[in-house]
Motif scaffolding. Structure first.
Motif, PDB file in Angstrom:
ATOM      1  N   ARG A 258       2.835   5.728 -30.589  1.00  0.00           N
ATOM      2  CA  ARG A 258       3.148   6.596 -29.448  1.00  0.00           C
ATOM      3  C   ARG A 258       3.531   7.986 -29.929  1.00  0.00           C
ATOM      4  O   ARG A 258       3.455   8.956 -29.204  1.00  0.00           O
ATOM      5  N   GLY A 259       3.988   8.076 -31.188  1.00  0.00           N
ATOM      6  CA  GLY A 259       4.356   9.378 -31.729  1.00  0.00           C
ATOM      7  C   GLY A 259       5.849   9.533 -31.879  1.00  0.00           C
ATOM      8  O   GLY A 259       6.605   9.352 -30.917  1.00  0.00           O
ATOM      9  N   VAL A 260       6.260   9.829 -33.107  1.00  0.00           N
ATOM     10  CA  VAL A 260       7.678  10.076 -33.382  1.00  0.00           C
ATOM     11  C   VAL A 260       7.898  11.584 -33.383  1.00  0.00           C
ATOM     12  O   VAL A 260       7.158  12.333 -34.031  1.00  0.00           O
ATOM     13  N   LEU A 261       8.883  12.021 -32.633  1.00  0.00           N
ATOM     14  CA  LEU A 261       9.223  13.444 -32.600  1.00  0.00           C
ATOM     15  C   LEU A 261      10.489  13.681 -33.403  1.00  0.00           C
ATOM     16  O   LEU A 261      11.493  12.987 -33.206  1.00  0.00           O
ATOM     17  N   GLY A 262      10.434  14.613 -34.331  1.00  0.00           N
ATOM     18  CA  GLY A 262      11.640  15.050 -35.028  1.00  0.00           C
ATOM     19  C   GLY A 262      12.166  16.305 -34.358  1.00  0.00           C
ATOM     20  O   GLY A 262      11.386  17.120 -33.867  1.00  0.00           O
ATOM     21  N   THR A 263      13.485  16.455 -34.300  1.00  0.00           N
ATOM     22  CA  THR A 263      14.027  17.684 -33.717  1.00  0.00           C
ATOM     23  C   THR A 263      14.989  18.358 -34.692  1.00  0.00           C
ATOM     24  O   THR A 263      15.738  17.683 -35.409  1.00  0.00           O
ATOM     25  N   VAL A 264      14.911  19.663 -34.739  1.00  0.00           N
ATOM     26  CA  VAL A 264      15.966  20.463 -35.361  1.00  0.00           C
ATOM     27  C   VAL A 264      16.382  21.441 -34.267  1.00  0.00           C
ATOM     28  O   VAL A 264      15.865  22.557 -34.174  1.00  0.00           O
ATOM     29  N   ALA A 265      17.231  20.984 -33.402  1.00  0.00           N
ATOM     30  CA  ALA A 265      17.642  21.779 -32.240  1.00  0.00           C
ATOM     31  C   ALA A 265      19.132  21.564 -32.042  1.00  0.00           C
ATOM     32  O   ALA A 265      19.634  20.465 -32.268  1.00  0.00           O
ATOM     33  N   GLY A 266      19.820  22.601 -31.637  1.00  0.00           N
ATOM     34  CA  GLY A 266      21.268  22.501 -31.478  1.00  0.00           C
ATOM     35  C   GLY A 266      21.954  22.547 -32.829  1.00  0.00           C
ATOM     36  O   GLY A 266      21.308  22.443 -33.888  1.00  0.00           O
ATOM     37  N   GLY A 287       7.663   7.989 -28.695  1.00  0.00           N
ATOM     38  CA  GLY A 287       7.837   6.649 -29.255  1.00  0.00           C
ATOM     39  C   GLY A 287       9.220   6.505 -29.870  1.00  0.00           C
ATOM     40  O   GLY A 287       9.872   5.463 -29.781  1.00  0.00           O
ATOM     41  N   MET A 288       9.660   7.560 -30.507  1.00  0.00           N
ATOM     42  CA  MET A 288      11.001   7.596 -31.088  1.00  0.00           C
ATOM     43  C   MET A 288      11.375   9.067 -31.276  1.00  0.00           C
ATOM     44  O   MET A 288      10.489   9.905 -31.466  1.00  0.00           O
ATOM     45  N   VAL A 289      12.669   9.360 -31.198  1.00  0.00           N
ATOM     46  CA  VAL A 289      13.112  10.727 -31.503  1.00  0.00           C
ATOM     47  C   VAL A 289      14.084  10.660 -32.665  1.00  0.00           C
ATOM     48  O   VAL A 289      15.062   9.901 -32.634  1.00  0.00           O
ATOM     49  N   ARG A 290      13.784  11.402 -33.717  1.00  0.00           N
ATOM     50  CA  ARG A 290      14.691  11.513 -34.866  1.00  0.00           C
ATOM     51  C   ARG A 290      15.259  12.933 -34.857  1.00  0.00           C
ATOM     52  O   ARG A 290      14.494  13.891 -34.859  1.00  0.00           O
ATOM     53  N   PHE A 291      16.574  13.039 -34.849  1.00  0.00           N
ATOM     54  CA  PHE A 291      17.158  14.387 -34.831  1.00  0.00           C
ATOM     55  C   PHE A 291      17.803  14.703 -36.170  1.00  0.00           C
ATOM     56  O   PHE A 291      18.361  13.824 -36.827  1.00  0.00           O
ATOM     57  N   VAL A 292      17.694  15.964 -36.541  1.00  0.00           N
ATOM     58  CA  VAL A 292      18.365  16.452 -37.741  1.00  0.00           C
ATOM     59  C   VAL A 292      19.500  17.345 -37.273  1.00  0.00           C
ATOM     60  O   VAL A 292      19.282  18.242 -36.446  1.00  0.00           O
ATOM     61  N   GLY A 293      20.699  17.099 -37.748  1.00  0.00           N
ATOM     62  CA  GLY A 293      21.822  17.930 -37.320  1.00  0.00           C
ATOM     63  C   GLY A 293      23.125  17.401 -37.885  1.00  0.00           C
ATOM     64  O   GLY A 293      23.152  16.346 -38.544  1.00  0.00           O
ATOM     65  N   SER A 326      15.628  25.700 -30.828  1.00  0.00           N
ATOM     66  CA  SER A 326      16.595  25.948 -29.754  1.00  0.00           C
ATOM     67  C   SER A 326      18.009  25.672 -30.247  1.00  0.00           C
ATOM     68  O   SER A 326      18.293  24.571 -30.727  1.00  0.00           O
ATOM     69  N   GLY A 327      18.869  26.635 -30.119  1.00  0.00           N
ATOM     70  CA  GLY A 327      20.279  26.451 -30.468  1.00  0.00           C
ATOM     71  C   GLY A 327      20.531  26.154 -31.936  1.00  0.00           C
ATOM     72  O   GLY A 327      21.641  25.770 -32.312  1.00  0.00           O
ATOM     73  N   ALA A 328      19.513  26.306 -32.767  1.00  0.00           N
ATOM     74  CA  ALA A 328      19.696  26.027 -34.206  1.00  0.00           C
ATOM     75  C   ALA A 328      20.278  27.276 -34.850  1.00  0.00           C
ATOM     76  O   ALA A 328      19.590  28.026 -35.533  1.00  0.00           O
ATOM     77  N   ASP A 330      23.076  27.666 -36.977  1.00  0.00           N
ATOM     78  CA  ASP A 330      23.728  27.776 -38.286  1.00  0.00           C
ATOM     79  C   ASP A 330      22.723  27.717 -39.436  1.00  0.00           C
ATOM     80  O   ASP A 330      21.566  27.352 -39.266  1.00  0.00           O
ATOM     81  N   ARG A 331      23.199  28.128 -40.595  1.00  0.00           N
ATOM     82  CA  ARG A 331      22.330  28.255 -41.775  1.00  0.00           C
ATOM     83  C   ARG A 331      21.629  26.953 -42.127  1.00  0.00           C
ATOM     84  O   ARG A 331      20.440  26.921 -42.416  1.00  0.00           O
ATOM     85  N   ALA A 332      22.431  25.874 -42.103  1.00  0.00           N
ATOM     86  CA  ALA A 332      21.880  24.582 -42.525  1.00  0.00           C
ATOM     87  C   ALA A 332      20.725  24.192 -41.611  1.00  0.00           C
ATOM     88  O   ALA A 332      19.651  23.783 -42.067  1.00  0.00           O
ATOM     89  N   GLN A 333      20.930  24.355 -40.299  1.00  0.00           N
ATOM     90  CA  GLN A 333      19.874  24.000 -39.352  1.00  0.00           C
ATOM     91  C   GLN A 333      18.664  24.922 -39.536  1.00  0.00           C
ATOM     92  O   GLN A 333      17.525  24.476 -39.474  1.00  0.00           O
ATOM     93  N   GLN A 334      18.926  26.201 -39.784  1.00  0.00           N
ATOM     94  CA  GLN A 334      17.800  27.133 -39.920  1.00  0.00           C
ATOM     95  C   GLN A 334      16.963  26.824 -41.157  1.00  0.00           C
ATOM     96  O   GLN A 334      15.738  26.955 -41.135  1.00  0.00           O
ATOM     97  N   ALA A 335      17.604  26.372 -42.205  1.00  0.00           N
ATOM     98  CA  ALA A 335      16.839  25.981 -43.400  1.00  0.00           C
ATOM     99  C   ALA A 335      15.957  24.781 -43.071  1.00  0.00           C
ATOM    100  O   ALA A 335      14.810  24.676 -43.532  1.00  0.00           O
ATOM    101  N   GLN A 336      16.480  23.892 -42.234  1.00  0.00           N
ATOM    102  CA  GLN A 336      15.682  22.730 -41.828  1.00  0.00           C
ATOM    103  C   GLN A 336      14.511  23.145 -40.933  1.00  0.00           C
ATOM    104  O   GLN A 336      13.435  22.564 -40.996  1.00  0.00           O
ATOM    105  N   VAL A 337      14.738  24.167 -40.117  1.00  0.00           N
ATOM    106  CA  VAL A 337      13.645  24.667 -39.269  1.00  0.00           C
ATOM    107  C   VAL A 337      12.503  25.170 -40.155  1.00  0.00           C
ATOM    108  O   VAL A 337      11.339  24.839 -39.935  1.00  0.00           O
TER     109      VAL A 337
END
Ligand SMILES: NC(=O)C1=CN([C@@H]2O[C@H](COP(=O)(O)OP(=O)(O)OC[C@H]3O[C@@H](n4cnc5c(N)ncnc54)[C@H](O)[C@@H]3O)[C@@H](O)[C@H]2O)[C@H](O)CC1
Ligand SMILES: [K+]
Length: 545
Positions: A258-266, A287-293, A326-328, A330-337
């Protein structure tokens, strides 16, 4: 069915050989216009008979169409008055109207006040002042005429009541005069139409205009030559088209297919954007959502959206798409983006990610087709300013591309367009900006446009005005991210090609979901309410309802 639209140049090229061969195109156009006028007058007890019709006729063929239509309505018993707004008038059309017993006023002689009095008291106004030959807005006397009609009929308000305006009804001939047929840009006053009858093919400006309420209902009369039209310059998907562009589950699917979506948001500081994005993606059928944060985001999500799974960093797990930015903050999140942008899978890029992509484009590294950038006009102006500042020759190319896309020669652009310029002519800027930034570009606005690298552009109208609230963009990111992931999974399974234009199709379908959730019930649609409506709206669209 997908609506196809064409630039004024495409229409002119299509009609040329037929005109040379003597095809009676104007007679057909006039007939279509008169039929629609009669339909609009049906609410009167006696229909067109005895109705007061005012034809505003400019100097060109648009005026010719309208005058001939006036003659046909006269033959059906209407009282028809033509107000000639140009220095001359279409001779045959004028002769036909006079021959049928119509009255004629010349604006330069009668004056705007007299013309406006006649028009404002009519049952129906046919607006035939400018068509595809119009350049810029109405000026001088015709502009004054329209202003006076607006004043005396209340048609200068932005808001039309649910039932539309009362008398007089307005029927636009080909395009509302003063609205650019190709770009949809509006300069000067425009008489808002209840309906527009457009000829040969729908003009791109009618679908792409930032002021869709000026156009009213669109009817297209192909004058018998629609089969000769080239590939459309713009398309608009309707609800029934949704299953063609959005990957809906099939028998045998499981969460990975179904498709796994990763997010780097917030971020920990601003978890809201991440919550809304993830929440919407889950409800849009990922199908699944994996978030990084960080931990704070994780704790909030554990409560609000327990379906989502935490991922330590981009690259820790395989995903079919990323929704980032979106809302990313801080530095750590931006590096992940940045990492996600390099992951080689489709990416929904919003907010901070758009700026990163602008820098990359300025460095000569434009985004690939499966990166979907989703700026509003302000964010796009900012991104293009970066490009123009860091790489002036790219800025010059951007402005050249905009001119080719219909930006008037006399409109000055500093080094890059302002937010206002983009808002006024989104169909011009979405194409030029896509060339500059790469990727697939979704420009948010009253009319949202999506430009693909293969030249396809999609238009989207009809969202509830209540949707313009903080957080709507984050919800859209989640919906579109889920769509990209599902489509990518389909490509991996060999069930779709993954061609450059497909990602824009996914976006166009996702926008139908957004429209559906915003209009499902009257009133405000804050993101939490919007997200709750996603499953039902998406389900209905998927079932072709
Ligand atoms: N070609 C055909 O037989 C058919 C055309 N159709 C209709 O024709 C118009 C396009 O006609 P055209 O004469 O090319 O242009 P317009 O009537 O739109 O206007 C040109 C006219 O107005 C002057 N002008 C231009 N800009 C302005 C302005 N801002 N203010 C004032 N005046 C302006 C210009 O100089 C010309 O004199 C098309 O839209 C159809 O309605 C039918 O499709 C049938 C076949
Ligand atoms: K017109």
């Amino acid at each position: 069915m997908v609506l196809n639209a064409y630039t004024a140049a495409q229409i002119t090229a299509t009609e040329k050989p037929h005109l040379a061969a003597g095809a009676p195109l104007m007679a057909r156009a006039a007939h279509a216009l008169a039929v629609e006028a009669a339909r609009m007058l049906r609410h009167r007890p006696s229909g067109a008979y005895g109705a007061d019709v005012v034809v505003l006729a400019g100097a060109g063929n648009n005026g010719g169409d309208a005058l001939h239509a006036g003659a046909l309505l006269r033959a059906r018993g209407a009282r028809v008055t033509a107000v000639l707004t140009g220095s001359e008038a279409h001779e045959e059309g004028l002769a036909a109207l006079r021959g049928a017993g119509g009255f004629v006023l010349t604006l330069s002689e009668a004056g705007a006040q007299e013309g406006a009095r006649a028009a404002a008291g009519a049952d129906l106004i046919i607006d035939g002042m400018l068509g595809t030959g119009g350049r810029g807005g109405l000026r001088e006397a015709p502009a004054e005429l329209v202003r006076r009609i607006q004043e005396s009929t209340g048609r200068n308000t932005e808001h039309r009541s649910a039932g539309g305006w009362a008398r007089p009804l307005v029927l636009a001939c080909d395009v509302p005069s003063g609205l650019d047929a190709t770009t949809g840009a509006v300069a000067g006053p425009v008489l808002a139409a209840d309906a527009t009858v457009t000829f040969i093919g729908i003009k791109t400006g009618l679908l792409a205009t930032p002021k869709p309420s000026l156009v009213g209902r669109i009817r297209c009369a192909d004058l018998g030559i629609g089969a000769d039209l080239p590939a459309p310059a713009l398309r608009e998907a309707e609800d029934e088209d949704f299953p063609r562009y959005w990957s809906v589950p099939v028998e045998g699917d499981q969460k990975y297919s179904r498709g796994v979506l990763g997010t780097v948001a917030g971020s920990d500081q601003y978890p809201g954007a991440g919550l809304m994005c993830v929440h919407a993606a889950v409800r849009a059928g990922a199908g699944m959502v994996r978030f990084v944060g960080g931990d704070a985001l994780a704790s909030a999500l554990a409560v609000s959206t327990p379906e989502a799974v935490r991922s330590e960093h981009v690259g820790a797990h395989r995903v079919q798409a990323w929704a980032v930015g979106s809302g990313a903050t801080d530095r750590a999140q931006q590096a992940q983006v940045e990492q996600a942008l390099d992951a080689g899978v489709p990416v929904l890029a919003d907010a901070a990610a758009i700026e990163m992509l602008a820098h990359r484009a300025a460095d000569g590294d434009p985004a690939p087709a499966h990166v979907l950038l989703t700026p509003h006009a302000g964010e796009l102006a900012q991104a293009l300013e970066w490009v123009a500042r860091l790489a002036p020759e790219r800025g010059e190319r951007l402005v050249r591309a905009a001119r080719e896309a219909g930006l008037p020669e006399d409109e000055e652009v500093q080094t890059s367009p302002s937010r206002t310029q983009i808002e006024a002519a989104p169909f011009v800027w979405v194409r030029a900006a896509r060339e500059a930034l790469g990727g697939t570009l979704l420009l948010k606005g009253t009319t949202t446009l999506v430009a693909a690298p293969d030249g396809t552009v999609w238009a989207h109208r009809g969202n509830s005005a209540w949707l313009s609230t903080a957080g709507s963009g984050d919800t859209l990111s989640g919906i579109l991210g889920a769509g990209l992931a599902a489509h990518r999974a389909r490509v991996e399974a060999g069930r779709a090609e993954g061609a450059d234009g497909e990602w824009a199709g996914v976006a166009a379908a996702g926008l139908l979901v957004q429209r559906g959730i915003s209009t499902a019930a009257p009133g405000p649609v804050p993101p939490t309410v919007a997200a709750e409506r996603i499953p039902e709206v998406l389900g209905r669209l998927a079932d072709g309802q």
